[in-house]
Design a protein around this motif. Sequence first.
Motif, PDB file in Angstrom:
ATOM      1  N   PRO A 143       1.255  11.288   7.267  1.00 44.45           N
ATOM      2  CA  PRO A 143       2.081  10.740   8.349  1.00 44.45           C
ATOM      3  C   PRO A 143       3.087   9.684   7.900  1.00 44.45           C
ATOM      4  O   PRO A 143       4.153   9.543   8.525  1.00 44.45           O
ATOM      5  CB  PRO A 143       1.041  10.135   9.307  1.00 44.45           C
ATOM      6  N   ALA A 144       2.788   8.948   6.837  1.00 41.72           N
ATOM      7  CA  ALA A 144       3.743   7.942   6.349  1.00 41.72           C
ATOM      8  C   ALA A 144       5.052   8.594   5.918  1.00 41.72           C
ATOM      9  O   ALA A 144       6.132   7.997   6.060  1.00 41.72           O
ATOM     10  CB  ALA A 144       3.138   7.161   5.181  1.00 41.72           C
ATOM     11  N   GLY A 148       0.821  -1.205   0.000  1.00 38.94           N
ATOM     12  CA  GLY A 148       0.000   0.000   0.000  1.00 38.94           C
ATOM     13  C   GLY A 148       0.852   1.250   0.000  1.00 38.94           C
ATOM     14  O   GLY A 148       2.085   1.207  -0.156  1.00 38.94           O
ATOM     15  N   GLY A 149       0.203   2.405   0.187  1.00 37.74           N
ATOM     16  CA  GLY A 149       0.889   3.683   0.143  1.00 37.74           C
ATOM     17  C   GLY A 149       1.874   3.889   1.273  1.00 37.74           C
ATOM     18  O   GLY A 149       2.947   4.478   1.078  1.00 37.74           O
ATOM     19  N   THR A 150       1.536   3.434   2.469  1.00 33.73           N
ATOM     20  CA  THR A 150       2.426   3.633   3.619  1.00 33.73           C
ATOM     21  C   THR A 150       3.754   2.921   3.419  1.00 33.73           C
ATOM     22  O   THR A 150       4.827   3.490   3.667  1.00 33.73           O
ATOM     23  CB  THR A 150       1.749   3.160   4.915  1.00 33.73           C
ATOM     24  N   GLU A 151       3.694   1.685   2.958  1.00 37.80           N
ATOM     25  CA  GLU A 151       4.949   0.971   2.697  1.00 37.80           C
ATOM     26  C   GLU A 151       5.738   1.648   1.583  1.00 37.80           C
ATOM     27  O   GLU A 151       6.961   1.816   1.681  1.00 37.80           O
ATOM     28  CB  GLU A 151       4.685  -0.482   2.323  1.00 37.80           C
ATOM     29  N   ALA A 152       5.049   2.064   0.531  1.00 38.61           N
ATOM     30  CA  ALA A 152       5.728   2.716  -0.585  1.00 38.61           C
ATOM     31  C   ALA A 152       6.411   4.004  -0.131  1.00 38.61           C
ATOM     32  O   ALA A 152       7.545   4.300  -0.530  1.00 38.61           O
ATOM     33  CB  ALA A 152       4.732   2.997  -1.710  1.00 38.61           C
ATOM     34  N   ASP A 153       5.734   4.786   0.709  1.00 33.99           N
ATOM     35  CA  ASP A 153       6.323   6.021   1.227  1.00 33.99           C
ATOM     36  C   ASP A 153       7.535   5.739   2.106  1.00 33.99           C
ATOM     37  O   ASP A 153       8.585   6.386   1.998  1.00 33.99           O
ATOM     38  CB  ASP A 153       5.282   6.805   2.035  1.00 33.99           C
ATOM     39  N   GLY A 180      -4.617  -3.515   1.015  1.00 32.15           N
ATOM     40  CA  GLY A 180      -3.437  -4.342   1.211  1.00 32.15           C
ATOM     41  C   GLY A 180      -2.550  -4.490  -0.009  1.00 32.15           C
ATOM     42  O   GLY A 180      -1.690  -5.373  -0.039  1.00 32.15           O
ATOM     43  N   VAL A 181      -2.734  -3.611  -1.011  1.00 33.57           N
ATOM     44  CA  VAL A 181      -1.881  -3.685  -2.193  1.00 33.57           C
ATOM     45  C   VAL A 181      -1.695  -2.285  -2.762  1.00 33.57           C
ATOM     46  O   VAL A 181      -2.603  -1.445  -2.718  1.00 33.57           O
ATOM     47  CB  VAL A 181      -2.475  -4.644  -3.253  1.00 33.57           C
ATOM     48  N   GLY A 182      -0.501  -2.008  -3.240  1.00 32.86           N
ATOM     49  CA  GLY A 182      -0.179  -0.723  -3.855  1.00 32.86           C
ATOM     50  C   GLY A 182       1.052  -0.905  -4.706  1.00 32.86           C
ATOM     51  O   GLY A 182       1.478  -2.035  -4.986  1.00 32.86           O
ATOM     52  N   PHE A 183       1.659   0.201  -5.123  1.00 33.88           N
ATOM     53  CA  PHE A 183       2.896   0.071  -5.885  1.00 33.88           C
ATOM     54  C   PHE A 183       3.726   1.337  -5.778  1.00 33.88           C
ATOM     55  O   PHE A 183       3.228   2.414  -5.465  1.00 33.88           O
ATOM     56  CB  PHE A 183       2.627  -0.290  -7.348  1.00 33.88           C
ATOM     57  N   LEU A 184       5.017   1.151  -6.024  1.00 36.32           N
ATOM     58  CA  LEU A 184       5.962   2.252  -6.096  1.00 36.32           C
ATOM     59  C   LEU A 184       6.482   2.335  -7.518  1.00 36.32           C
ATOM     60  O   LEU A 184       6.975   1.331  -8.060  1.00 36.32           O
ATOM     61  CB  LEU A 184       7.127   2.028  -5.128  1.00 36.32           C
ATOM     62  N   TYR A 185       6.345   3.506  -8.126  1.00 37.63           N
ATOM     63  CA  TYR A 185       7.006   3.756  -9.399  1.00 37.63           C
ATOM     64  C   TYR A 185       8.431   4.191  -9.095  1.00 37.63           C
ATOM     65  O   TYR A 185       8.652   5.088  -8.289  1.00 37.63           O
ATOM     66  CB  TYR A 185       6.284   4.858 -10.190  1.00 37.63           C
ATOM     67  N   LYS A 186       9.404   3.536  -9.730  1.00 36.34           N
ATOM     68  CA  LYS A 186      10.813   3.901  -9.585  1.00 36.34           C
ATOM     69  C   LYS A 186      11.400   4.056 -10.979  1.00 36.34           C
ATOM     70  O   LYS A 186      11.423   3.096 -11.756  1.00 36.34           O
ATOM     71  CB  LYS A 186      11.585   2.845  -8.797  1.00 36.34           C
ATOM     72  N   LYS A 187      11.854   5.246 -11.279  1.00 34.14           N
ATOM     73  CA  LYS A 187      12.413   5.499 -12.600  1.00 34.14           C
ATOM     74  C   LYS A 187      13.554   4.528 -12.901  1.00 34.14           C
ATOM     75  O   LYS A 187      14.390   4.230 -12.035  1.00 34.14           O
ATOM     76  CB  LYS A 187      12.906   6.941 -12.687  1.00 34.14           C
ATOM     77  N   SER A 188      13.594   4.058 -14.121  1.00 32.55           N
ATOM     78  CA  SER A 188      14.637   3.127 -14.547  1.00 32.55           C
ATOM     79  C   SER A 188      16.018   3.721 -14.292  1.00 32.55           C
ATOM     80  O   SER A 188      16.294   4.881 -14.620  1.00 32.55           O
ATOM     81  CB  SER A 188      14.475   2.821 -16.035  1.00 32.55           C
ATOM     82  N   LEU A 229      10.459   8.837  -8.147  1.00 33.71           N
ATOM     83  CA  LEU A 229       9.685   7.838  -7.408  1.00 33.71           C
ATOM     84  C   LEU A 229       8.292   8.380  -7.141  1.00 33.71           C
ATOM     85  O   LEU A 229       8.117   9.587  -6.923  1.00 33.71           O
ATOM     86  CB  LEU A 229      10.339   7.533  -6.056  1.00 33.71           C
ATOM     87  N   ALA A 230       7.297   7.490  -7.137  1.00 33.60           N
ATOM     88  CA  ALA A 230       5.939   7.906  -6.794  1.00 33.60           C
ATOM     89  C   ALA A 230       5.214   6.747  -6.119  1.00 33.60           C
ATOM     90  O   ALA A 230       5.329   5.592  -6.550  1.00 33.60           O
ATOM     91  CB  ALA A 230       5.167   8.368  -8.026  1.00 33.60           C
ATOM     92  N   SER A 231       4.461   7.066  -5.071  1.00 30.61           N
ATOM     93  CA  SER A 231       3.752   6.055  -4.282  1.00 30.61           C
ATOM     94  C   SER A 231       2.272   6.027  -4.632  1.00 30.61           C
ATOM     95  O   SER A 231       1.656   7.082  -4.824  1.00 30.61           O
ATOM     96  CB  SER A 231       3.893   6.357  -2.783  1.00 30.61           C
ATOM     97  N   PHE A 232       1.698   4.821  -4.660  1.00 36.26           N
ATOM     98  CA  PHE A 232       0.289   4.632  -4.990  1.00 36.26           C
ATOM     99  C   PHE A 232      -0.323   3.573  -4.064  1.00 36.26           C
ATOM    100  O   PHE A 232       0.369   2.651  -3.635  1.00 36.26           O
ATOM    101  CB  PHE A 232       0.125   4.176  -6.442  1.00 36.26           C
ATOM    102  N   SER A 233      -1.627   3.705  -3.806  1.00 32.82           N
ATOM    103  CA  SER A 233      -2.337   2.760  -2.941  1.00 32.82           C
ATOM    104  C   SER A 233      -3.629   2.313  -3.608  1.00 32.82           C
ATOM    105  O   SER A 233      -4.476   3.141  -3.950  1.00 32.82           O
ATOM    106  CB  SER A 233      -2.640   3.417  -1.587  1.00 32.82           C
ATOM    107  N   GLY A 234      -3.794   1.007  -3.796  1.00 31.59           N
ATOM    108  CA  GLY A 234      -4.924   0.482  -4.542  1.00 31.59           C
ATOM    109  C   GLY A 234      -6.290   0.819  -3.975  1.00 31.59           C
ATOM    110  O   GLY A 234      -7.227   1.090  -4.734  1.00 31.59           O
ATOM    111  N   HIS A 235      -6.427   0.824  -2.659  1.00 31.82           N
ATOM    112  CA  HIS A 235      -7.760   1.019  -2.098  1.00 31.82           C
ATOM    113  C   HIS A 235      -8.261   2.453  -2.244  1.00 31.82           C
ATOM    114  O   HIS A 235      -9.427   2.735  -1.956  1.00 31.82           O
ATOM    115  CB  HIS A 235      -7.811   0.560  -0.633  1.00 31.82           C
TER     116      HIS A 235
END
Length: 380
Positions: free
Chosen positions: A99-100, A68-73, A208-216, A195-201
């Motif tokens: 807060p994350a 999720g977003g908290t982990e990505a942050d 309980g699922v999200g993603f982190l964009y990380k530039k190549s 980098l950019a953080s995203f949260s599915g919900h």
Amino acid sequence: MIYFDNAATTQAYPEALKTYQEVAMKIWGNPSSLHRLGNQATRIMEASRQQIASLIGKEAGEIFFTSGGTEADNWALKGIAFEKTSYGKHIIVSAIEHPAIKESAKWLSQHGFEVSYAPVDADGFLDVAAFQGLLRPDTILVSIMAVNNEVGAVQPIQVISDLLADRPTITFHVDAVQAIGKIPTESYLTDRVDLASFSGHKFHAVRGVGFLYKKSGKKISPLLTGGGQETDLRSTTENVAGIAAMAKALRLVKDKESVALTKIVKMKEIILSELRTYDDVILFSGTDGFAPNIITFGIKGVRGEVVVHALEEHDIFISTTSACSSKAGKPAGTLIAMGVPVKAAQTAVRISLDDDNDMGQVEQFLTILKQVYQKTQKVR
């Protein structure tokens, strides 16, 4: 029931839930396994990765799945901080971050890093001049959210990108959790964003699922170590069903984005127009420069939780600003950073709309709100 708390979480799309159920039941192998069942899970996961990447205009190899977003942050801040210590130990975040981000920055400040907090103006927008003044030769990381979760202020990501254009040693992270489906992707995923953080919900996927964009090519230290998943950057068995459901939800959001935004903007305009007729209502967010779905206001002399519970009695659900801090009973951190007096900040409540809402719900909400306003006259 009227649900106006979509910035806290959205209801999962039926199609996303169906995808989750089908994948969980039929594709239950571990993606790290070498046998056929593992290969099936890997194919589903990688197809989802490719779809998500395409929908946000990036490459599949730049998408890393998280819880999720908290982990990505947390991963973005801590992973970059420890990866780049040879360049410096100075980090800049805005004063209105989730807060994350703030707690991760605080943790880093206790482990040898120096954190500067960029101020915002009275409307909640980053003070660009002040931010620029904080930049130093040893600055290694800047983290600014795309859309503030408490008042909806859209931050000047392109302006910051331009300021960082000639500073390649600074990694630029954007918390984009509140952005998908609300503002144009290119406005917060500029070429300069690393980098950019995203949260599915937050966009109708499951929790309980999200993603982190990380530039190549951008290096980052792992937050989780162990099995070597996600190219050895994020160890733990992937939530394949959740990932597939998230990809489905994101496609649905992007497919109807323009129509949905037109509807949401109209609902916001009607609510704001009505709120402006009340003498004792304080508006903390508006339209120009704000996300189309968030309205934050307060009734003078009435604590936000009183309004929340009064509306709840009529099956109308809103929030006292951020869901992550509302139960703590603290005034919105964003409002305090904006210079709003504590007593006024304690009145704040947040409406956050979605295209699942309709004009009938808006009309009913405004009718009940008028009753609540009248009942609080003695307090006011």
